[in-house]
Design a protein around this motif. Structure first.
Motif, PDB file in Angstrom:
ATOM      1  N   ILE A  43      -4.546  33.416  -7.884  1.00 40.39           N
ATOM      2  CA  ILE A  43      -5.499  32.388  -7.560  1.00 40.39           C
ATOM      3  C   ILE A  43      -6.126  32.050  -8.884  1.00 40.39           C
ATOM      4  O   ILE A  43      -6.786  30.755  -8.964  1.00 40.39           O
ATOM      5  N   LEU A  44      -6.383  32.737 -10.004  1.00 37.13           N
ATOM      6  CA  LEU A  44      -6.910  32.412 -11.272  1.00 37.13           C
ATOM      7  C   LEU A  44      -6.005  31.418 -12.027  1.00 37.13           C
ATOM      8  O   LEU A  44      -6.650  30.998 -13.173  1.00 37.13           O
ATOM      9  N   GLY A  45      -4.936  31.241 -11.809  1.00 36.92           N
ATOM     10  CA  GLY A  45      -3.915  30.560 -12.793  1.00 36.92           C
ATOM     11  C   GLY A  45      -3.394  31.572 -13.950  1.00 36.92           C
ATOM     12  O   GLY A  45      -3.580  32.753 -14.021  1.00 36.92           O
ATOM     13  N   ASP A  46      -2.915  30.876 -14.891  1.00 32.02           N
ATOM     14  CA  ASP A  46      -2.339  31.451 -15.946  1.00 32.02           C
ATOM     15  C   ASP A  46      -3.478  32.190 -16.820  1.00 32.02           C
ATOM     16  O   ASP A  46      -4.422  31.529 -17.099  1.00 32.02           O
ATOM     17  N   LEU A  47      -3.341  33.399 -16.793  1.00 36.23           N
ATOM     18  CA  LEU A  47      -4.177  34.283 -17.670  1.00 36.23           C
ATOM     19  C   LEU A  47      -4.219  34.532 -19.234  1.00 36.23           C
ATOM     20  O   LEU A  47      -5.044  35.057 -19.828  1.00 36.23           O
ATOM     21  N   GLN A  48      -3.033  34.167 -19.646  1.00 42.21           N
ATOM     22  CA  GLN A  48      -2.725  34.138 -20.945  1.00 42.21           C
ATOM     23  C   GLN A  48      -3.604  33.747 -22.012  1.00 42.21           C
ATOM     24  O   GLN A  48      -4.171  32.389 -22.014  1.00 42.21           O
ATOM     25  N   ASN A  49      -4.364  34.475 -22.966  1.00 41.72           N
ATOM     26  CA  ASN A  49      -5.292  34.001 -23.739  1.00 41.72           C
ATOM     27  C   ASN A  49      -6.544  33.600 -23.185  1.00 41.72           C
ATOM     28  O   ASN A  49      -7.394  33.082 -24.004  1.00 41.72           O
ATOM     29  N   ARG A  50      -6.878  33.942 -22.062  1.00 41.07           N
ATOM     30  CA  ARG A  50      -7.950  33.650 -21.258  1.00 41.07           C
ATOM     31  C   ARG A  50      -9.192  34.757 -21.594  1.00 41.07           C
ATOM     32  O   ARG A  50      -8.520  35.904 -21.681  1.00 41.07           O
ATOM     33  N   THR A  51     -10.533  34.478 -21.616  1.00 40.15           N
ATOM     34  CA  THR A  51     -11.478  35.526 -21.605  1.00 40.15           C
ATOM     35  C   THR A  51     -11.823  35.774 -20.406  1.00 40.15           C
ATOM     36  O   THR A  51     -12.335  34.736 -19.445  1.00 40.15           O
ATOM     37  N   VAL A  52     -12.022  37.150 -19.932  1.00 41.02           N
ATOM     38  CA  VAL A  52     -12.452  37.365 -18.549  1.00 41.02           C
ATOM     39  C   VAL A  52     -13.736  38.479 -18.677  1.00 41.02           C
ATOM     40  O   VAL A  52     -13.362  39.252 -19.308  1.00 41.02           O
ATOM     41  N   LEU A  53     -14.487  38.152 -17.746  1.00 37.75           N
ATOM     42  CA  LEU A  53     -15.874  39.137 -17.604  1.00 37.75           C
ATOM     43  C   LEU A  53     -15.833  39.513 -16.216  1.00 37.75           C
ATOM     44  O   LEU A  53     -15.791  38.736 -15.218  1.00 37.75           O
ATOM     45  N   GLU A  54     -15.715  40.884 -16.005  1.00 37.18           N
ATOM     46  CA  GLU A  54     -16.124  41.527 -14.669  1.00 37.18           C
ATOM     47  C   GLU A  54     -17.298  41.998 -14.558  1.00 37.18           C
ATOM     48  O   GLU A  54     -17.570  43.170 -15.275  1.00 37.18           O
ATOM     49  N   LEU A  55     -18.196  41.515 -13.791  1.00 35.52           N
ATOM     50  CA  LEU A  55     -19.406  42.132 -13.365  1.00 35.52           C
ATOM     51  C   LEU A  55     -19.272  43.003 -12.148  1.00 35.52           C
ATOM     52  O   LEU A  55     -18.823  42.900 -11.167  1.00 35.52           O
ATOM     53  N   GLY A  56     -19.660  44.436 -12.318  1.00 31.65           N
ATOM     54  CA  GLY A  56     -19.385  45.505 -11.724  1.00 31.65           C
ATOM     55  C   GLY A  56     -18.052  46.107 -11.850  1.00 31.65           C
ATOM     56  O   GLY A  56     -17.372  45.957 -10.802  1.00 31.65           O
ATOM     57  N   SER A  57     -17.424  46.251 -13.149  1.00 30.66           N
ATOM     58  CA  SER A  57     -16.021  46.706 -13.481  1.00 30.66           C
ATOM     59  C   SER A  57     -15.549  47.868 -13.020  1.00 30.66           C
ATOM     60  O   SER A  57     -14.455  48.318 -12.933  1.00 30.66           O
ATOM     61  N   GLY A  58     -16.665  48.931 -12.387  1.00 29.09           N
ATOM     62  CA  GLY A  58     -16.193  50.141 -12.114  1.00 29.09           C
ATOM     63  C   GLY A  58     -15.401  50.895 -13.255  1.00 29.09           C
ATOM     64  O   GLY A  58     -15.873  51.141 -14.389  1.00 29.09           O
ATOM     65  N   THR A  59     -14.375  51.562 -12.789  1.00 33.17           N
ATOM     66  CA  THR A  59     -13.389  52.189 -13.552  1.00 33.17           C
ATOM     67  C   THR A  59     -12.505  51.274 -14.478  1.00 33.17           C
ATOM     68  O   THR A  59     -11.521  51.870 -14.972  1.00 33.17           O
ATOM     69  N   GLY A  60     -12.423  50.093 -14.206  1.00 29.91           N
ATOM     70  CA  GLY A  60     -11.780  48.864 -14.802  1.00 29.91           C
ATOM     71  C   GLY A  60     -10.348  48.696 -14.615  1.00 29.91           C
ATOM     72  O   GLY A  60      -9.720  48.318 -15.306  1.00 29.91           O
ATOM     73  N   CYS A  61     -10.178  49.095 -13.392  1.00 29.19           N
ATOM     74  CA  CYS A  61      -8.597  48.869 -12.716  1.00 29.19           C
ATOM     75  C   CYS A  61      -8.379  47.483 -12.841  1.00 29.19           C
ATOM     76  O   CYS A  61      -7.221  47.008 -13.014  1.00 29.19           O
ATOM     77  N   ASN A  62      -9.203  46.676 -12.255  1.00 38.80           N
ATOM     78  CA  ASN A  62      -8.878  45.315 -12.342  1.00 38.80           C
ATOM     79  C   ASN A  62      -8.642  44.467 -13.499  1.00 38.80           C
ATOM     80  O   ASN A  62      -7.703  43.802 -13.630  1.00 38.80           O
ATOM     81  N   SER A 113     -19.007  33.676 -24.561  1.00 40.61           N
ATOM     82  CA  SER A 113     -18.562  32.781 -23.375  1.00 40.61           C
ATOM     83  C   SER A 113     -17.232  33.306 -22.572  1.00 40.61           C
ATOM     84  O   SER A 113     -16.563  33.865 -23.483  1.00 40.61           O
ATOM     85  N   PHE A 114     -16.953  32.907 -21.335  1.00 40.84           N
ATOM     86  CA  PHE A 114     -15.752  33.524 -20.852  1.00 40.84           C
ATOM     87  C   PHE A 114     -15.381  32.415 -19.890  1.00 40.84           C
ATOM     88  O   PHE A 114     -15.752  31.392 -19.540  1.00 40.84           O
ATOM     89  N   ASP A 115     -13.917  32.261 -19.910  1.00 44.95           N
ATOM     90  CA  ASP A 115     -12.825  31.375 -18.859  1.00 44.95           C
ATOM     91  C   ASP A 115     -13.214  31.680 -17.480  1.00 44.95           C
ATOM     92  O   ASP A 115     -12.930  30.979 -16.629  1.00 44.95           O
ATOM     93  N   VAL A 116     -13.125  33.049 -17.373  1.00 42.88           N
ATOM     94  CA  VAL A 116     -13.259  33.654 -15.866  1.00 42.88           C
ATOM     95  C   VAL A 116     -14.355  34.508 -15.571  1.00 42.88           C
ATOM     96  O   VAL A 116     -14.348  35.611 -16.774  1.00 42.88           O
ATOM     97  N   VAL A 117     -15.166  34.672 -14.593  1.00 49.75           N
ATOM     98  CA  VAL A 117     -16.081  35.529 -14.492  1.00 49.75           C
ATOM     99  C   VAL A 117     -15.845  36.308 -12.891  1.00 49.75           C
ATOM    100  O   VAL A 117     -15.688  35.290 -11.872  1.00 49.75           O
ATOM    101  N   LEU A 118     -15.626  37.419 -12.932  1.00 45.80           N
ATOM    102  CA  LEU A 118     -15.417  38.068 -11.357  1.00 45.80           C
ATOM    103  C   LEU A 118     -16.342  38.993 -10.791  1.00 45.80           C
ATOM    104  O   LEU A 118     -16.910  39.638 -11.633  1.00 45.80           O
ATOM    105  N   SER A 119     -16.412  38.996  -9.681  1.00 46.66           N
ATOM    106  CA  SER A 119     -17.350  40.092  -9.036  1.00 46.66           C
ATOM    107  C   SER A 119     -16.639  40.526  -7.893  1.00 46.66           C
ATOM    108  O   SER A 119     -16.597  39.569  -6.726  1.00 46.66           O
ATOM    109  N   ILE A 120     -15.872  41.511  -7.607  1.00 50.89           N
ATOM    110  CA  ILE A 120     -15.322  41.879  -6.321  1.00 50.89           C
ATOM    111  C   ILE A 120     -16.159  42.974  -5.834  1.00 50.89           C
ATOM    112  O   ILE A 120     -16.253  44.272  -6.203  1.00 50.89           O
TER     113      ILE A 120
END
Length: 215
Positions: A43-62, A113-120
């Motif tokens: 659902i995020l599209g092509d992730l090649q060369n994109r910058t991603v920030l996960e808020l609440g990344s836990g043990t980093g599996c995502n 700056s980030f192309d994608v920010v996640l919070s799962i």
């Protein structure tokens, strides 16, 4: 400190993620609370060369999974023990960095700056949206996307409440209309919110929200 302690207790009680999922994959991303269920990272599209920030990344599996797809990934988690676990399991992968911080503090002080920010099931659910969402917006690249998920609100339950199991933690149990209003006020556009139906035999679905930064 009370908030950090609450999340550290939660982190210590979490079981390690499986070594492989139902298809045999060693890394994967799942938006819902159920194993091998719901949409994936596509659902995020092509992730090649994109910058991603996960808020609440836990043990980093995502983030580990997204890094294998060519993304440069940064994870932030408030629980001190989580960074050590993430580095121990995924430190061999390129394009991964993990930080211990409260997310609003991190977003305030970082210059990136980030192309994608996640919070799962993460800080978007547990932080004041009037404070957090504008901070996320300032760190998103033009056209960047915020995607987050959490359980849908229960009918008759106040939208904002303190968790009984961790009394320092407040949860914003908003539905699609409330999130759309908050995101619009924070400068997001292209907002969508849907409830992913639960698997057979389960009663609770997953609210999945996407919103794009203008620019």
């Amino acid at each position: 400190m009370e908030l950090v302690d609450a999340w550290e207790r939660y982190a210590r009680g979490r079981a390690r993620r499986r070594e492989a999922n139902a298809t045999g994959a060693r890394t994967w991303l799942n938006w819902t609370q159920y194993p091998d269920h719901g949409p994936d990272e596509s659902i995020l599209g092509d992730l090649q060369n994109r910058t991603v920030l996960e808020l609440g990344s836990g043990t980093g599996c995502n983030l580990a999974h997204l890094s294998t797809l060519g993304a440069t990934c940064t994870g932030v988690d408030i629980a001190p023990s989580q960074r050590g676990k993430a580095v121990a399991r995924w430190g061999h992968l390129p394009g991964l960095a993990f930080h211990t911080a409260e997310v609003t503090e991190y977003l305030t002080r970082t210059a990136g700056s980030f192309d994608v920010v996640l919070s799962i099931f993460g800080p978007v659910w547990f932080s004041d949206p009037e404070l957090l969402l504008p901070l996320i917006r300032t760190r998103l690249s033009p056209g960047g996307v915020l995607v987050f998920s959490h359980e849908p609100p229960e009918p008759g339950i106040p939208a904002v409440g303190t968790l009984r199991t961790a009394r320092a933690v407040t949860r914003w149990d908003y539905g699609p209309q409330e999130w759309s209003a908050c995101l619009t006020a924070a400068g997001f556009r292209g907002i969508s919110a849907e409830t992913v139906a639960p698997p057979e035999g389960k009663d609770t679905g997953t609210l999945l929200v996407m919103a794009y930064a203008g620019g």
